[in-house]
Design a protein around this motif. Structure first.
Motif, PDB file in Angstrom:
ATOM      1  N   ILE A  48       0.755  -1.174   0.028  1.00 53.99           N
ATOM      2  CA  ILE A  48       0.002  -0.004  -0.026  1.00 53.99           C
ATOM      3  C   ILE A  48       0.860   1.367  -0.179  1.00 53.99           C
ATOM      4  O   ILE A  48       1.869   1.344   0.582  1.00 53.99           O
ATOM      5  N   TYR A  49       0.648   2.189  -0.789  1.00 51.21           N
ATOM      6  CA  TYR A  49       1.316   3.298  -1.068  1.00 51.21           C
ATOM      7  C   TYR A  49       0.632   4.366  -1.374  1.00 51.21           C
ATOM      8  O   TYR A  49      -0.327   4.221  -1.711  1.00 51.21           O
ATOM      9  N   ALA A  50       1.253   5.607  -1.049  1.00 50.51           N
ATOM     10  CA  ALA A  50       0.550   7.047  -1.656  1.00 50.51           C
ATOM     11  C   ALA A  50       1.363   7.589  -2.684  1.00 50.51           C
ATOM     12  O   ALA A  50       2.582   7.555  -3.023  1.00 50.51           O
ATOM     13  N   ARG A  51       0.548   8.162  -3.562  1.00 50.26           N
ATOM     14  CA  ARG A  51       1.153   9.025  -4.710  1.00 50.26           C
ATOM     15  C   ARG A  51       0.019   9.983  -5.155  1.00 50.26           C
ATOM     16  O   ARG A  51      -1.126   9.907  -5.228  1.00 50.26           O
ATOM     17  N   ASN A  52       0.496  11.358  -5.196  1.00 46.95           N
ATOM     18  CA  ASN A  52      -0.364  12.391  -5.512  1.00 46.95           C
ATOM     19  C   ASN A  52      -1.573  12.715  -4.592  1.00 46.95           C
ATOM     20  O   ASN A  52      -2.603  12.783  -5.240  1.00 46.95           O
ATOM     21  N   CYS A  53      -1.291  12.521  -3.181  1.00 47.86           N
ATOM     22  CA  CYS A  53      -2.393  12.566  -2.166  1.00 47.86           C
ATOM     23  C   CYS A  53      -3.567  11.278  -2.486  1.00 47.86           C
ATOM     24  O   CYS A  53      -4.608  11.592  -2.173  1.00 47.86           O
ATOM     25  N   ARG A  54      -3.153  10.514  -3.272  1.00 47.65           N
ATOM     26  CA  ARG A  54      -4.024   9.387  -3.498  1.00 47.65           C
ATOM     27  C   ARG A  54      -3.488   8.101  -2.799  1.00 47.65           C
ATOM     28  O   ARG A  54      -2.306   7.868  -2.713  1.00 47.65           O
ATOM     29  N   PHE A  55      -4.133   7.019  -2.459  1.00 45.43           N
ATOM     30  CA  PHE A  55      -3.562   5.709  -2.028  1.00 45.43           C
ATOM     31  C   PHE A  55      -4.036   4.528  -2.921  1.00 45.43           C
ATOM     32  O   PHE A  55      -5.183   4.382  -3.195  1.00 45.43           O
ATOM     33  N   PHE A  56      -2.957   3.767  -3.002  1.00 46.27           N
ATOM     34  CA  PHE A  56      -3.175   2.471  -3.796  1.00 46.27           C
ATOM     35  C   PHE A  56      -2.735   1.298  -3.126  1.00 46.27           C
ATOM     36  O   PHE A  56      -1.910   1.181  -2.263  1.00 46.27           O
ATOM     37  N   ILE A  57      -3.223  -0.041  -3.704  1.00 42.07           N
ATOM     38  CA  ILE A  57      -2.831  -1.139  -3.286  1.00 42.07           C
ATOM     39  C   ILE A  57      -2.384  -1.986  -4.587  1.00 42.07           C
ATOM     40  O   ILE A  57      -2.913  -1.736  -5.322  1.00 42.07           O
ATOM     41  N   ARG A  58      -1.260  -2.946  -4.069  1.00 44.03           N
ATOM     42  CA  ARG A  58      -0.810  -3.621  -5.231  1.00 44.03           C
ATOM     43  C   ARG A  58      -0.605  -4.940  -4.864  1.00 44.03           C
ATOM     44  O   ARG A  58       0.168  -5.150  -3.639  1.00 44.03           O
ATOM     45  N   ASP A  59      -1.037  -6.049  -5.646  1.00 45.89           N
ATOM     46  CA  ASP A  59      -0.680  -7.503  -4.955  1.00 45.89           C
ATOM     47  C   ASP A  59       0.457  -7.952  -5.480  1.00 45.89           C
ATOM     48  O   ASP A  59       1.054  -7.624  -6.251  1.00 45.89           O
ATOM     49  N   LEU A  60       1.211  -8.672  -4.601  1.00 47.47           N
ATOM     50  CA  LEU A  60       2.624  -9.009  -4.908  1.00 47.47           C
ATOM     51  C   LEU A  60       2.710 -10.616  -5.233  1.00 47.47           C
ATOM     52  O   LEU A  60       3.317 -11.295  -4.689  1.00 47.47           O
ATOM     53  N   ASN A  61       1.779 -10.906  -6.023  1.00 46.40           N
ATOM     54  CA  ASN A  61       1.800 -12.444  -6.467  1.00 46.40           C
ATOM     55  C   ASN A  61       1.387 -13.399  -5.510  1.00 46.40           C
ATOM     56  O   ASN A  61       1.842 -14.222  -5.315  1.00 46.40           O
ATOM     57  N   SER A  62       0.474 -12.883  -4.464  1.00 44.30           N
ATOM     58  CA  SER A  62       0.070 -13.715  -3.478  1.00 44.30           C
ATOM     59  C   SER A  62      -0.600 -14.995  -4.060  1.00 44.30           C
ATOM     60  O   SER A  62      -1.337 -14.874  -4.985  1.00 44.30           O
ATOM     61  N   VAL A  63      -0.488 -15.962  -3.293  1.00 51.57           N
ATOM     62  CA  VAL A  63      -1.167 -17.171  -3.859  1.00 51.57           C
ATOM     63  C   VAL A  63      -2.748 -17.225  -3.507  1.00 51.57           C
ATOM     64  O   VAL A  63      -3.479 -17.543  -4.659  1.00 51.57           O
ATOM     65  N   ASN A  64      -3.150 -16.452  -2.518  1.00 51.68           N
ATOM     66  CA  ASN A  64      -4.772 -16.172  -2.567  1.00 51.68           C
ATOM     67  C   ASN A  64      -5.551 -14.722  -3.005  1.00 51.68           C
ATOM     68  O   ASN A  64      -6.405 -14.599  -2.634  1.00 51.68           O
ATOM     69  N   LYS A  65      -4.476 -13.986  -3.618  1.00 50.19           N
ATOM     70  CA  LYS A  65      -4.564 -12.845  -4.071  1.00 50.19           C
ATOM     71  C   LYS A  65      -5.244 -11.927  -2.959  1.00 50.19           C
ATOM     72  O   LYS A  65      -5.417 -11.837  -1.959  1.00 50.19           O
ATOM     73  N   THR A  66      -5.332 -10.687  -3.701  1.00 51.64           N
ATOM     74  CA  THR A  66      -5.847  -9.366  -2.962  1.00 51.64           C
ATOM     75  C   THR A  66      -6.994  -8.863  -3.468  1.00 51.64           C
ATOM     76  O   THR A  66      -7.119  -8.717  -4.748  1.00 51.64           O
ATOM     77  N   TYR A  67      -8.248  -8.597  -2.757  1.00 48.41           N
ATOM     78  CA  TYR A  67      -9.308  -7.984  -3.388  1.00 48.41           C
ATOM     79  C   TYR A  67      -9.661  -6.558  -2.709  1.00 48.41           C
ATOM     80  O   TYR A  67      -9.325  -6.230  -1.612  1.00 48.41           O
ATOM     81  N   VAL A  68     -10.088  -5.620  -3.430  1.00 46.24           N
ATOM     82  CA  VAL A  68     -10.840  -4.315  -2.911  1.00 46.24           C
ATOM     83  C   VAL A  68     -12.244  -4.298  -3.093  1.00 46.24           C
ATOM     84  O   VAL A  68     -12.664  -4.609  -4.406  1.00 46.24           O
ATOM     85  N   ASN A  69     -12.860  -4.291  -2.160  1.00 50.38           N
ATOM     86  CA  ASN A  69     -14.514  -4.375  -2.046  1.00 50.38           C
ATOM     87  C   ASN A  69     -15.026  -5.315  -3.134  1.00 50.38           C
ATOM     88  O   ASN A  69     -15.980  -5.478  -3.959  1.00 50.38           O
ATOM     89  N   GLY A  70     -14.371  -6.516  -2.875  1.00 50.14           N
ATOM     90  CA  GLY A  70     -14.858  -7.902  -3.796  1.00 50.14           C
ATOM     91  C   GLY A  70     -14.269  -7.917  -5.010  1.00 50.14           C
ATOM     92  O   GLY A  70     -14.415  -9.127  -5.816  1.00 50.14           O
ATOM     93  N   GLN A  71     -13.595  -7.305  -5.587  1.00 47.83           N
ATOM     94  CA  GLN A  71     -12.813  -7.095  -7.122  1.00 47.83           C
ATOM     95  C   GLN A  71     -11.167  -7.231  -6.986  1.00 47.83           C
ATOM     96  O   GLN A  71     -10.622  -6.568  -6.032  1.00 47.83           O
ATOM     97  N   MET A  72     -10.891  -8.487  -7.327  1.00 44.41           N
ATOM     98  CA  MET A  72      -9.514  -8.657  -7.501  1.00 44.41           C
ATOM     99  C   MET A  72      -8.723  -7.670  -7.959  1.00 44.41           C
ATOM    100  O   MET A  72      -8.844  -7.043  -9.054  1.00 44.41           O
ATOM    101  N   VAL A  73      -7.474  -7.529  -7.392  1.00 47.51           N
ATOM    102  CA  VAL A  73      -6.515  -6.491  -7.637  1.00 47.51           C
ATOM    103  C   VAL A  73      -5.707  -7.124  -8.507  1.00 47.51           C
ATOM    104  O   VAL A  73      -4.674  -8.011  -8.349  1.00 47.51           O
ATOM    105  N   GLN A  74      -5.514  -6.566  -9.914  1.00 45.16           N
ATOM    106  CA  GLN A  74      -4.985  -7.323 -10.913  1.00 45.16           C
ATOM    107  C   GLN A  74      -3.771  -6.155 -11.443  1.00 45.16           C
ATOM    108  O   GLN A  74      -2.893  -6.511 -12.159  1.00 45.16           O
ATOM    109  N   GLN A  75      -3.844  -4.995 -11.042  1.00 50.61           N
ATOM    110  CA  GLN A  75      -2.890  -3.742 -11.253  1.00 50.61           C
ATOM    111  C   GLN A  75      -3.212  -2.954 -10.110  1.00 50.61           C
ATOM    112  O   GLN A  75      -4.030  -3.067  -9.297  1.00 50.61           O
ATOM    113  N   GLU A  76      -2.283  -2.019  -9.930  1.00 51.15           N
ATOM    114  CA  GLU A  76      -2.633  -0.863  -8.796  1.00 51.15           C
ATOM    115  C   GLU A  76      -4.124  -0.498  -8.744  1.00 51.15           C
ATOM    116  O   GLU A  76      -4.486  -0.159  -9.693  1.00 51.15           O
TER     117      GLU A  76
END
Length: 99
Positions: A48-76
Motif C-alpha cells: 500500500i502506498y501514496a502517490r499524488n495524495c491518493r492511496f493505492f494497493i498492489r498485489d505481490l503475486n500472492s497465492v490467495n490474491k488481494t481484493y478491494v471491495n470484492g474485486q480482485m486486484v490485478q494492477q494498482e
C-alpha cells in the motif's frame, strides 16, 4: 496514517504511517505490517502506498490474491477510507487519517 481493522475480529487493528510504501504479509522479516494469524495470507502479500495524495494497493503475486471491495486486484488499485480489502480469508476495513 493507515488504519486497518479486521472485520471479523475488530480487536485486531494495524496502524502505520503512509509516508513510505508499506508491505503487508505473514513474514515478520520482510513486511511492515505482520498479519500472521491466518495461513491464507502470503509471506509478502501486498503493498500500500501514496502517490499524488491518493492511496493505492498492489498485489505481490500472492497465492490467495488481494481484493478491494470484492474485486480482485490485478494492477494498482486506488483505496479510500471505508473500503474493504481482503488478503486471502482476512477482510480489513480501511481508514486513512490525514496527519
Amino acid at each position: 496514517m493507515l488504519v486497518l481493522r479486521d472485520t471479523k475480529d475488530p480487536q485486531k487493528i494495524f496502524k502505520y504511517p503512509l509516508d513510505e510504501p508499506i508491505t503487508l504479509g505473514r513474514n515478520v522479516d520482510r513486511v511492515n505490517i505482520v498479519i500472521d494469524y491466518n495461513r491464507t495470507i502470503s509471506g509478502k502479500h501486498c503493498d500500500i502506498y501514496a502517490r499524488n495524495c491518493r492511496f493505492f494497493i498492489r498485489d505481490l503475486n500472492s497465492v490467495n490474491k488481494t481484493y478491494v471491495n470484492g474485486q480482485m486486484v490485478q494492477q494498482e488499485t486506488e483505496i479510500r477510507s471505508n473500503y474493504i480489502i481482503a488478503l486471502g480469508e482476512v477482510e480489513l476495513s480501511v481508514e486513512i487519517i490525514p496527519l
